[in-house]
Scaffold this motif. Structure first.
Motif, PDB file in Angstrom:
ATOM      1  N   GLY A  41       0.798  -1.234   0.000  1.00 59.81           N
ATOM      2  CA  GLY A  41       0.000   0.000   0.000  1.00 59.81           C
ATOM      3  C   GLY A  41       0.820   1.269   0.000  1.00 59.81           C
ATOM      4  O   GLY A  41       0.311   2.344   0.324  1.00 59.81           O
ATOM      5  N   HIS A  42       2.102   1.173  -0.303  1.00 62.16           N
ATOM      6  CA  HIS A  42       2.934   2.382  -0.329  1.00 62.16           C
ATOM      7  C   HIS A  42       3.737   2.494  -1.622  1.00 62.16           C
ATOM      8  O   HIS A  42       4.959   2.622  -1.603  1.00 62.16           O
ATOM      9  N   ASP A  43       3.025   2.506  -2.741  1.00 67.75           N
ATOM     10  CA  ASP A  43       3.702   2.665  -4.031  1.00 67.75           C
ATOM     11  C   ASP A  43       4.505   3.955  -4.086  1.00 67.75           C
ATOM     12  O   ASP A  43       5.529   4.033  -4.756  1.00 67.75           O
ATOM     13  N   GLU A  44       4.013   4.976  -3.366  1.00 62.44           N
ATOM     14  CA  GLU A  44       4.683   6.294  -3.433  1.00 62.44           C
ATOM     15  C   GLU A  44       6.081   6.253  -2.804  1.00 62.44           C
ATOM     16  O   GLU A  44       6.939   7.060  -3.161  1.00 62.44           O
ATOM     17  N   PHE A  45       6.333   5.304  -1.901  1.00 63.37           N
ATOM     18  CA  PHE A  45       7.683   5.207  -1.309  1.00 63.37           C
ATOM     19  C   PHE A  45       8.716   4.793  -2.354  1.00 63.37           C
ATOM     20  O   PHE A  45       9.899   5.061  -2.194  1.00 63.37           O
ATOM     21  N   HIS A  46       8.245   4.056  -3.385  1.00 65.06           N
ATOM     22  CA  HIS A  46       9.172   3.413  -4.319  1.00 65.06           C
ATOM     23  C   HIS A  46       8.901   3.768  -5.783  1.00 65.06           C
ATOM     24  O   HIS A  46       9.482   3.141  -6.664  1.00 65.06           O
ATOM     25  N   PHE A  47       8.013   4.715  -6.040  1.00 63.38           N
ATOM     26  CA  PHE A  47       7.621   5.022  -7.419  1.00 63.38           C
ATOM     27  C   PHE A  47       7.123   3.774  -8.138  1.00 63.38           C
ATOM     28  O   PHE A  47       7.330   3.638  -9.338  1.00 63.38           O
ATOM     29  N   ASP A  48       6.497   2.841  -7.410  1.00 69.25           N
ATOM     30  CA  ASP A  48       5.970   1.626  -8.041  1.00 69.25           C
ATOM     31  C   ASP A  48       4.613   1.891  -8.684  1.00 69.25           C
ATOM     32  O   ASP A  48       3.948   2.878  -8.369  1.00 69.25           O
ATOM     33  N   ASN A  49       4.191   0.965  -9.570  1.00 71.84           N
ATOM     34  CA  ASN A  49       2.813   0.991 -10.088  1.00 71.84           C
ATOM     35  C   ASN A  49       2.404   2.341 -10.661  1.00 71.84           C
ATOM     36  O   ASN A  49       1.253   2.772 -10.477  1.00 71.84           O
ATOM     37  N   GLY A  55       4.864   9.809  -5.848  1.00 67.75           N
ATOM     38  CA  GLY A  55       6.262   9.737  -5.415  1.00 67.75           C
ATOM     39  C   GLY A  55       6.856  11.129  -5.278  1.00 67.75           C
ATOM     40  O   GLY A  55       7.530  11.441  -4.295  1.00 67.75           O
ATOM     41  N   ARG A  56       6.589  11.987  -6.276  1.00 65.03           N
ATOM     42  CA  ARG A  56       7.101  13.367  -6.231  1.00 65.03           C
ATOM     43  C   ARG A  56       6.521  14.109  -5.035  1.00 65.03           C
ATOM     44  O   ARG A  56       7.218  14.835  -4.343  1.00 65.03           O
ATOM     45  N   ARG A  57       5.216  13.915  -4.829  1.00 69.33           N
ATOM     46  CA  ARG A  57       4.543  14.578  -3.710  1.00 69.33           C
ATOM     47  C   ARG A  57       5.154  14.109  -2.385  1.00 69.33           C
ATOM     48  O   ARG A  57       5.358  14.884  -1.469  1.00 69.33           O
ATOM     49  N   TYR A  58       5.439  12.816  -2.309  1.00 72.28           N
ATOM     50  CA  TYR A  58       6.021  12.251  -1.085  1.00 72.28           C
ATOM     51  C   TYR A  58       7.387  12.888  -0.803  1.00 72.28           C
ATOM     52  O   TYR A  58       7.694  13.232   0.341  1.00 72.28           O
ATOM     53  N   ILE A  59       8.187  13.056  -1.830  1.00 67.63           N
ATOM     54  CA  ILE A  59       9.502  13.684  -1.659  1.00 67.63           C
ATOM     55  C   ILE A  59       9.332  15.111  -1.130  1.00 67.63           C
ATOM     56  O   ILE A  59       9.998  15.522  -0.169  1.00 67.63           O
ATOM     57  N   ASN A  60       8.420  15.868  -1.728  1.00 65.71           N
ATOM     58  CA  ASN A  60       8.180  17.255  -1.280  1.00 65.71           C
ATOM     59  C   ASN A  60       7.690  17.299   0.166  1.00 65.71           C
ATOM     60  O   ASN A  60       8.107  18.153   0.948  1.00 65.71           O
ATOM     61  N   GLU A  61       6.809  16.360   0.465  1.00 63.47           N
ATOM     62  CA  GLU A  61       6.252  16.277   1.817  1.00 63.47           C
ATOM     63  C   GLU A  61       7.359  16.031   2.847  1.00 63.47           C
ATOM     64  O   GLU A  61       7.416  16.670   3.894  1.00 63.47           O
ATOM     65  N   GLN A  62       8.250  15.080   2.529  1.00 64.22           N
ATOM     66  CA  GLN A  62       9.334  14.755   3.463  1.00 64.22           C
ATOM     67  C   GLN A  62      10.293  15.935   3.603  1.00 64.22           C
ATOM     68  O   GLN A  62      10.806  16.204   4.679  1.00 64.22           O
ATOM     69  N   LEU A  76      16.458  14.552  15.337  1.00 66.50           N
ATOM     70  CA  LEU A  76      16.240  13.179  14.870  1.00 66.50           C
ATOM     71  C   LEU A  76      15.190  13.065  13.777  1.00 66.50           C
ATOM     72  O   LEU A  76      15.396  12.418  12.748  1.00 66.50           O
ATOM     73  N   SER A  77      14.029  13.727  14.001  1.00 68.89           N
ATOM     74  CA  SER A  77      12.954  13.557  13.025  1.00 68.89           C
ATOM     75  C   SER A  77      13.303  14.195  11.676  1.00 68.89           C
ATOM     76  O   SER A  77      12.794  13.770  10.643  1.00 68.89           O
ATOM     77  N   ALA A  78      14.197  15.176  11.688  1.00 69.86           N
ATOM     78  CA  ALA A  78      14.638  15.772  10.417  1.00 69.86           C
ATOM     79  C   ALA A  78      15.476  14.747   9.643  1.00 69.86           C
ATOM     80  O   ALA A  78      15.317  14.577   8.432  1.00 69.86           O
ATOM     81  N   TRP A  79      16.346  14.059  10.334  1.00 67.62           N
ATOM     82  CA  TRP A  79      17.177  13.041   9.680  1.00 67.62           C
ATOM     83  C   TRP A  79      16.313  11.894   9.159  1.00 67.62           C
ATOM     84  O   TRP A  79      16.534  11.374   8.066  1.00 67.62           O
ATOM     85  N   ILE A  80      15.320  11.499   9.973  1.00 66.01           N
ATOM     86  CA  ILE A  80      14.441  10.395   9.549  1.00 66.01           C
ATOM     87  C   ILE A  80      13.676  10.782   8.274  1.00 66.01           C
ATOM     88  O   ILE A  80      13.609  10.015   7.316  1.00 66.01           O
ATOM     89  N   ALA A  81      13.130  11.995   8.253  1.00 61.25           N
ATOM     90  CA  ALA A  81      12.387  12.441   7.067  1.00 61.25           C
ATOM     91  C   ALA A  81      13.303  12.482   5.848  1.00 61.25           C
ATOM     92  O   ALA A  81      12.915  12.075   4.746  1.00 61.25           O
ATOM     93  N   PHE A  82      14.537  12.938   6.042  1.00 60.36           N
ATOM     94  CA  PHE A  82      15.459  12.987   4.911  1.00 60.36           C
ATOM     95  C   PHE A  82      15.840  11.576   4.448  1.00 60.36           C
ATOM     96  O   PHE A  82      16.002  11.332   3.258  1.00 60.36           O
ATOM     97  N   GLY A  83      15.953  10.641   5.383  1.00 61.69           N
ATOM     98  CA  GLY A  83      16.227   9.245   5.022  1.00 61.69           C
ATOM     99  C   GLY A  83      15.117   8.680   4.146  1.00 61.69           C
ATOM    100  O   GLY A  83      15.374   8.029   3.135  1.00 61.69           O
ATOM    101  N   ARG A  84      13.860   8.968   4.519  1.00 61.84           N
ATOM    102  CA  ARG A  84      12.720   8.494   3.719  1.00 61.84           C
ATOM    103  C   ARG A  84      12.759   9.120   2.328  1.00 61.84           C
ATOM    104  O   ARG A  84      12.520   8.468   1.321  1.00 61.84           O
ATOM    105  N   LEU A  85      13.052  10.413   2.318  1.00 64.78           N
ATOM    106  CA  LEU A  85      13.127  11.140   1.045  1.00 64.78           C
ATOM    107  C   LEU A  85      14.168  10.506   0.113  1.00 64.78           C
ATOM    108  O   LEU A  85      13.905  10.286  -1.074  1.00 64.78           O
ATOM    109  N   THR A  86      15.350  10.199   0.664  1.00 64.07           N
ATOM    110  CA  THR A  86      16.413   9.659  -0.196  1.00 64.07           C
ATOM    111  C   THR A  86      16.020   8.304  -0.782  1.00 64.07           C
ATOM    112  O   THR A  86      16.326   8.011  -1.924  1.00 64.07           O
ATOM    113  N   HIS A  87      15.282   7.501  -0.015  1.00 66.97           N
ATOM    114  CA  HIS A  87      14.870   6.193  -0.536  1.00 66.97           C
ATOM    115  C   HIS A  87      14.024   6.358  -1.802  1.00 66.97           C
ATOM    116  O   HIS A  87      14.280   5.730  -2.830  1.00 66.97           O
ATOM    117  N   THR A  88      13.020   7.226  -1.705  1.00 71.62           N
ATOM    118  CA  THR A  88      12.121   7.428  -2.844  1.00 71.62           C
ATOM    119  C   THR A  88      12.872   8.034  -4.025  1.00 71.62           C
ATOM    120  O   THR A  88      12.715   7.593  -5.166  1.00 71.62           O
TER     121      THR A  88
END
Ligand code: ZN
Length: 207
Positions: A41-49, A55-62, A76-88
């Motif tokens: 249920g998280h295609d936006e994390f990986h640009f899947d489907n 995916g673009r929106r998710y990057i902006n959000e993070q 900490l939460s800034a680093w976590i958000a940036f980690g999520r962003l880099t994955h996508t």
């Protein structure tokens, strides 16, 4: 991309730019996106489907979360958000046709992987950008090594199994996806450098 490759690329892109404490948190958050909870249920994390806009929106959000977190106490939460962003941002190159479209501009002798531009405007914004669709159950069987051949034979051209550049096994285009993903990670870091105040940026890099 495979989890160890995400880690390796993130290290390569950021190890000289943030403290090792920051880097480890960023990497852990990046890796976590590929846990089961981040797959279903998280295609936006990986640009899947074909979740391109998502995916673009998710990057902006993070990126927004990074800024908001830096305005409050703690980092900490800034680093976590940036980690999520880099994955996508990294998965964009292994799950969409960006690399194919970029290489199509150079019929004959293509430039080498380090020469790739990860954010060529007309390509990145092209309506032709699409990503692999997950077809059940064949795209699941694809992950079982001895069933991979059978599943590939049955999977359509626009499937994740056929399109992905997740590892070197996918052939020479993987090196382009990897090079683009490392550069894009640095590009995302440089965006932060531009938009954050010097104080917020120093807090983020922790250097
Ligand atoms: Zn992923």
């Amino acid at each position: 991309m495979l989890v160890p490759i995400h880690e390796e690329m993130t290290r390569e892109a950021l190890s000289s730019r943030v403290s090792s404490r920051a880097l480890e948190v960023i990497i852990a958050a990046n890796r976590k996106q590929d846990a089961i909870s981040g797959q279903i249920g998280h295609d936006e994390f990986h640009f899947d489907n074909n979740a391109i806009d998502e995916g673009r929106r998710y990057i902006n959000e993070q990126r927004g979360f990074v800024i908001a977190s830096l305005l409050s106490p703690g980092v900490l939460s800034a680093w976590i958000a940036f980690g999520r962003l880099t994955h996508t941002a990294q998965d964009f190159y292994s799950h969409t046709n960006y690399i194919s479209m970029w290489l199509d501009q150079y019929p004959g002798t293509p430039p080498t992987p380090p020469e790739i531009d990860p954010v060529q405007k007309d390509l990145i914004e092209s309506p032709k950008i699409h990503s692999g669709k997950i077809y059940f159950p064949m795209d699941v069987l694809y992950f079982v090594p001895f069933l991979r051949k059978v599943s590939l034979a049955l999977l359509p051209h626009d499937s994740h199994g056929r399109m992905n550049l997740d590892s070197p096994k996918q052939g020479p285009r993987f090196a382009y996806a990897r090079a683009a993903a490392v550069k894009r990670t640095q590009y995302e870091f440089e965006i932060l450098e531009k938009i954050l105040t010097p104080e917020m940026f120093a807090k983020f890099t922790d250097m």
